[in-house]
Design an enzyme around this catalytic site. Structure first.
Site, PDB file in Angstrom:
ATOM      1  N   ASP A   2      28.002  51.733  44.012  1.00  0.00           N
ATOM      2  CA  ASP A   2      26.563  52.018  43.998  1.00  0.00           C
ATOM      3  C   ASP A   2      26.265  53.288  44.787  1.00  0.00           C
ATOM      4  O   ASP A   2      26.948  53.588  45.765  1.00  0.00           O
ATOM      5  CB  ASP A   2      25.810  50.817  44.593  1.00  0.00           C
ATOM      6  CG  ASP A   2      24.334  50.849  44.238  1.00  0.00           C
ATOM      7  OD1 ASP A   2      23.952  51.615  43.323  1.00  0.00           O
ATOM      8  OD2 ASP A   2      23.567  50.107  44.880  1.00  0.00           O
ATOM      9  N   ASN A  50      21.614  46.845  33.576  1.00  0.00           N
ATOM     10  CA  ASN A  50      21.506  48.311  33.597  1.00  0.00           C
ATOM     11  C   ASN A  50      20.924  48.901  32.308  1.00  0.00           C
ATOM     12  O   ASN A  50      20.505  50.067  32.289  1.00  0.00           O
ATOM     13  CB  ASN A  50      22.866  48.975  33.876  1.00  0.00           C
ATOM     14  CG  ASN A  50      23.283  48.912  35.332  1.00  0.00           C
ATOM     15  OD1 ASN A  50      24.457  48.796  35.662  1.00  0.00           O
ATOM     16  ND2 ASN A  50      22.310  48.987  36.244  1.00  0.00           N
ATOM     17  N   TRP A  51      20.817  48.085  31.243  1.00  0.00           N
ATOM     18  CA  TRP A  51      20.155  48.566  30.015  1.00  0.00           C
ATOM     19  C   TRP A  51      18.694  48.888  30.274  1.00  0.00           C
ATOM     20  O   TRP A  51      18.053  49.579  29.484  1.00  0.00           O
ATOM     21  CB  TRP A  51      20.230  47.511  28.906  1.00  0.00           C
ATOM     22  CG  TRP A  51      21.608  47.179  28.444  1.00  0.00           C
ATOM     23  CD1 TRP A  51      22.284  46.016  28.702  1.00  0.00           C
ATOM     24  CD2 TRP A  51      22.486  47.985  27.631  1.00  0.00           C
ATOM     25  NE1 TRP A  51      23.528  46.063  28.114  1.00  0.00           N
ATOM     26  CE2 TRP A  51      23.681  47.256  27.437  1.00  0.00           C
ATOM     27  CE3 TRP A  51      22.373  49.257  27.058  1.00  0.00           C
ATOM     28  CZ2 TRP A  51      24.753  47.751  26.702  1.00  0.00           C
ATOM     29  CZ3 TRP A  51      23.443  49.739  26.315  1.00  0.00           C
ATOM     30  CH2 TRP A  51      24.613  48.993  26.145  1.00  0.00           C
ATOM     31  N   GLU A 189      35.940  37.645  50.800  1.00  0.00           N
ATOM     32  CA  GLU A 189      35.389  38.340  51.968  1.00  0.00           C
ATOM     33  C   GLU A 189      34.506  39.479  51.470  1.00  0.00           C
ATOM     34  O   GLU A 189      34.925  40.284  50.634  1.00  0.00           O
ATOM     35  CB  GLU A 189      36.526  38.896  52.832  1.00  0.00           C
ATOM     36  CG  GLU A 189      37.419  37.834  53.429  1.00  0.00           C
ATOM     37  CD  GLU A 189      36.680  36.901  54.387  1.00  0.00           C
ATOM     38  OE1 GLU A 189      35.758  37.383  55.094  1.00  0.00           O
ATOM     39  OE2 GLU A 189      37.018  35.706  54.426  1.00  0.00           O
TER      40      GLU A 189
HETATM   41  C1  IPE Z   1      25.708  53.060  40.433  1.00  0.00           C
HETATM   42  O1  IPE Z   1      24.925  54.074  40.994  1.00  0.00           O
HETATM   43  C2  IPE Z   1      26.216  53.422  39.065  1.00  0.00           C
HETATM   44  C3  IPE Z   1      25.811  52.519  37.958  1.00  0.00           C
HETATM   45  C4  IPE Z   1      25.030  51.478  38.055  1.00  0.00           C
HETATM   46  C5  IPE Z   1      26.341  52.836  36.638  1.00  0.00           C
HETATM   47  P1  IPE Z   1      23.354  54.052  40.825  1.00  0.00           P
HETATM   48  O2  IPE Z   1      23.007  54.779  39.568  1.00  0.00           O
HETATM   49  O3  IPE Z   1      22.843  52.649  40.895  1.00  0.00           O
HETATM   50  O4  IPE Z   1      22.880  54.890  42.082  1.00  0.00           O
HETATM   51  P2  IPE Z   1      21.559  54.686  42.954  1.00  0.00           P
HETATM   52  O5  IPE Z   1      21.535  53.249  43.416  1.00  0.00           O
HETATM   53  O6  IPE Z   1      20.393  55.006  42.087  1.00  0.00           O
HETATM   54  O7  IPE Z   1      21.728  55.637  44.080  1.00  0.00           O
HETATM   55 MG    MG Z   2      22.031  51.498  42.413  1.00  0.00          MG
END
Ligand code: IPE
Ligand code: MG
Length: 233
Positions: A2, A50-51, A189
């Site tokens: 992330d 994420n879609w 963990e």
């Molecule tokens: C993670 O980075 C990558 C994916 C989910 C594909 P982010 O895109 O969530 O990055 P931030 O959280 O906006 O910084």
């Molecule tokens: Mg993110």
């Protein structure tokens, strides 16, 4: 993994640049894990949620998956890394689905490390699809309801056949699981770091390993039982 978006924003770059940098880091970390003797590495690349991101960002992520797979599969195969995709791949463009199948085939003989890519994956989705399969088995008379125990559920999850994770690492400062491997993480963990994924170095990974090594895993037992070696129960 992330923090790609924030990494890009901090540099006044478009978010896809953060994802591209993240992909480069992923390559280094995968190779480092293989060298360090990690047997199974599971990367959360794209969640079923994420879609909901802006269509242009989703498109650029899909394109990045495609070119990265194309570029890296051979190298992974020659490094002894076997790739497996976990998640509902049916939602992906046909081109990407074909690339996934070909990456899995090309790396199928790898015995050094298994690399699971969780793409269009959700922990709840995984448990639900396992439940559907068990119901079908019961309906078809291949299984009795009383045989549905933890082992039977685990055997229908997308991770069947691999041990539960020892260590979970989340970069980017959030302290949550975000629907990753919910069932499988029961005794894992957990390790959280503020480092954004595109800044994550092999030294950060080593710091996570060192932290892990200092933990005492009791699996429900007492500290005294572990100390005296009385593990009868
Ligand atoms: C993670 O980075 C990558 C994916 C989910 C594909 P982010 O895109 O969530 O990055 P931030 O959280 O906006 O910084
Ligand atoms: Mg993110």
């Amino acid at each position: 993994m992330d923090g790609n978006g924030r990494w890009a924003r901090a540099r006044n770059l478009p978010r896809p640049e953060g994802h591209r940098q993240g992909a480069l880091v992923t390559r280094r970390i995968v190779e480092h894990c293989a060298r360090r003797g990690v047997r199974v590495l599971t990367l959360f690349a794209f969640s079923s949620e994420n879609w909901r991101r802006p269509p242009a960002e989703v498109r650029s992520l899909m394109e990045l998956f495609l070119v990265t797979l194309r570029r890296e599969s051979k190298r992974l195969a020659s490094n002894g890394v076997r790739i497996r995709f976990i998640g509902d791949r049916s939602a992906f463009h046909e081109r990407l689905q074909r690339e996934i199948v070909s990456a899995e085939r090309l790396t199928a003989e790898g015995e050094r490390m298994q690399l699971n890519i969780a793409a269009n994956y959700g922990g709840r989705w995984d448990i639900a699809q396992a439940a559907r399969r068990l119901c079908a088995a019961v309906q078809e008379g291949r299984l009795e309801p009383h045989q549905v125990d933890e082992e039977a559920v685990a055997a229908q999850l997308t991770t069947a056949g691999t041990a539960d994770p020892d260590l979970f690492i989340r970069t980017g400062g959030e302290h949550r699981i975000s629907n990753f491997l919910l069932w499988q993480l029961a005794y894992t963990e957990l390790y959280f770091t503020d480092t954004l994924w595109p800044d994550f170095q092999t030294s950060d990974l080593e710091a996570a390993f060192a932290d892990y090594a200092s933990r005492q895993r009791r699996f429900g037992r007492t500290e005294e039982q572990l100390r005296t070696g009385d593990l009868r129960a």
